[in-house]
Write a protein that holds these residues in place. Sequence first.
Motif, short mmCIF file in Angstrom:
data_model
loop_
_atom_site.label_atom_id
_atom_site.label_comp_id
_atom_site.label_asym_id
_atom_site.label_seq_id
_atom_site.Cartn_x
_atom_site.Cartn_y
_atom_site.Cartn_z
N PRO A 224 0.91 -1.28 0.12
CA PRO A 224 0.00 -0.02 0.00
C PRO A 224 0.75 1.15 -0.16
O PRO A 224 1.86 1.31 0.58
N THR A 225 0.08 1.95 -0.49
CA THR A 225 0.71 3.89 -0.44
C THR A 225 -0.50 4.72 0.05
O THR A 225 -0.88 4.61 -0.17
N PHE A 226 0.24 5.55 0.73
CA PHE A 226 -0.92 5.99 1.97
C PHE A 226 -0.11 7.61 1.78
O PHE A 226 0.51 8.11 1.26
N VAL A 227 -1.56 8.73 1.70
CA VAL A 227 -1.44 10.24 1.97
C VAL A 227 -2.64 10.21 2.55
O VAL A 227 -3.22 10.87 2.51
N PHE A 228 -2.03 10.59 3.85
CA PHE A 228 -2.25 12.16 4.84
C PHE A 228 -2.43 13.10 4.77
O PHE A 228 -1.01 13.50 5.31
N ASP A 229 -3.16 13.40 3.96
CA ASP A 229 -3.24 15.15 3.59
C ASP A 229 -2.38 16.01 2.90
O ASP A 229 -2.58 15.99 2.22
N THR A 230 -1.32 16.19 4.01
CA THR A 230 -0.18 16.05 3.66
C THR A 230 1.47 15.56 2.98
O THR A 230 2.40 16.43 2.09
N GLN A 231 1.03 14.38 3.53
CA GLN A 231 2.83 13.33 3.84
C GLN A 231 2.24 12.19 3.08
O GLN A 231 1.16 11.79 3.42
N MET A 232 3.24 11.73 2.35
CA MET A 232 2.87 10.35 1.79
C MET A 232 3.82 9.83 2.31
O MET A 232 5.11 10.37 2.69
N VAL A 233 3.08 8.60 2.78
CA VAL A 233 3.41 7.16 3.07
C VAL A 233 3.83 6.14 2.65
O VAL A 233 2.59 5.53 2.05
N ARG A 234 5.55 5.70 2.06
CA ARG A 234 5.22 4.51 1.17
C ARG A 234 5.38 3.38 1.96
O ARG A 234 6.06 2.94 2.58
N GLY A 235 4.20 1.84 1.77
CA GLY A 235 4.06 0.99 2.74
C GLY A 235 3.58 0.34 3.95
O GLY A 235 2.94 1.71 4.40
N TYR A 236 2.95 -0.52 4.43
CA TYR A 236 2.75 -1.12 5.24
C TYR A 236 2.83 0.03 6.94
O TYR A 236 3.67 0.42 6.96
N VAL A 237 1.57 0.75 6.83
CA VAL A 237 1.87 2.10 8.07
C VAL A 237 1.13 0.80 9.30
O VAL A 237 -0.44 0.98 8.86
N PRO A 238 1.74 0.90 10.77
CA PRO A 238 0.55 0.16 11.74
C PRO A 238 -0.38 1.48 12.69
O PRO A 238 0.29 2.08 12.24
N LEU A 239 -1.18 0.55 12.82
CA LEU A 239 -2.56 1.53 13.29
C LEU A 239 -2.11 2.79 14.59
O LEU A 239 -2.16 3.72 14.23
N ASP A 240 -1.13 2.68 15.65
CA ASP A 240 -0.42 2.80 16.19
C ASP A 240 0.38 4.34 15.22
O ASP A 240 0.45 5.62 16.17
N VAL A 241 1.36 4.73 14.39
CA VAL A 241 1.41 5.18 13.45
C VAL A 241 1.23 5.94 12.48
O VAL A 241 0.90 7.20 12.48
N MET A 242 -0.25 4.90 12.45
CA MET A 242 -1.24 6.27 11.44
C MET A 242 -1.83 7.05 12.37
O MET A 242 -2.72 8.33 11.86
N GLU A 243 -2.48 6.86 13.56
CA GLU A 243 -3.03 7.73 14.82
C GLU A 243 -2.62 8.99 15.26
O GLU A 243 -2.74 9.99 14.81
N GLN A 244 -1.13 8.50 14.61
CA GLN A 244 0.34 9.64 15.50
C GLN A 244 -0.17 10.84 14.41
O GLN A 244 0.18 12.27 14.38
N ILE A 245 -0.25 10.42 12.59
CA ILE A 245 -0.30 10.85 11.78
C ILE A 245 -1.05 10.93 11.74
O ILE A 245 -0.85 12.68 11.58
N VAL A 246 -1.92 10.84 11.59
CA VAL A 246 -3.48 11.95 11.85
C VAL A 246 -3.24 13.00 12.75
O VAL A 246 -3.77 13.98 12.84
N SER A 247 -3.12 12.67 13.97
CA SER A 247 -2.75 13.84 15.33
C SER A 247 -1.67 14.92 14.65
O SER A 247 -2.71 15.97 15.13
N GLU A 248 -1.20 14.68 13.99
CA GLU A 248 -0.13 15.96 13.51
C GLU A 248 -0.32 16.88 12.41
O GLU A 248 -0.45 17.94 12.97
N GLU A 249 -1.69 15.62 11.26
CA GLU A 249 -1.81 16.33 10.26
C GLU A 249 -3.01 17.74 11.05
O GLU A 249 -3.47 18.25 10.92
N ARG A 250 -3.94 17.04 12.03
CA ARG A 250 -4.80 18.25 12.70
C ARG A 250 -3.90 19.34 13.28
O ARG A 250 -4.54 20.01 13.38
N GLU A 251 -2.59 19.27 13.91
CA GLU A 251 -2.07 20.10 14.87
C GLU A 251 -1.66 20.77 14.05
O GLU A 251 -1.15 21.81 14.08
N GLY A 252 -1.75 20.71 12.18
CA GLY A 252 -0.60 21.26 11.17
C GLY A 252 0.56 21.57 11.48
O GLY A 252 1.06 22.45 10.79
#
Length: 252
Positions: A224-252
Amino acid sequence: MTRSALFAAPLALAAGLFALPALAFDVSAMSDAEREAFHTEVRAYLMEHPEVIMEAIQVLEERNQQQQVAADDSLVRQYADAIFDDGFSWVGGNPEGDVTVVEFLDYRCGYCRKAFEEVKKLVEADGNIRFIVKEFPILGQASLDSSRFAVAARQASGDAVYEQLHDALMAYKGATDLPALTRLAEDLDIDPAPILAQLDAPEVDAEIRKTHELAKKLKVNGTPTFVFDTQMVRGYVPLDVMEQIVSEEREG
């Protein structure tokens, strides 16, 4: 890392160690004897402190990663409209969510399957994530068969049917010929007739082709390749890391 990079990193570091004063150090101005003596000193130092080579390699890898992240961020900005609002990719989760998560996936990709339940947990538990699926079959005919069937289902029968079939295909390990996929739809109480009627429509292949074209622009060549709003993440991402990235995106 290439072999030339492996040797260049410690030599560059060694040059800095022995350049005293740095501005007066010029290897090209050395005589053959001086250059040989310098090489001997560099070799002796590295043999005595081999950890320096690993430190240099680590610095080089970190620098390359930073450059990759910066390049990916630039690509996300450049192709934001096609990534987040292409007009055809399925949108799940909360369509009005404050963070968008996009996934390029292949139904036959083991890591996509591994991420599937975690992505679902992320979206359901958060409640404010807009989730977009990019149908990106790259693992052969079985992948293409599955994606074409899923795309035809969405076009012919709507988003709810697509979501149901998509979830089933993420776990499905059987054959992907038409009789097999038809039985899969029937087992889900989905009427296969509209899907089969749509399957050969040019719009089906057009969607998949456009996603492949976008992936090429983004230099996406794996799933998989993911895009979280402003950043691209290549490869598998575990749940806790995804949660952290989403939190970072919200914080701007």
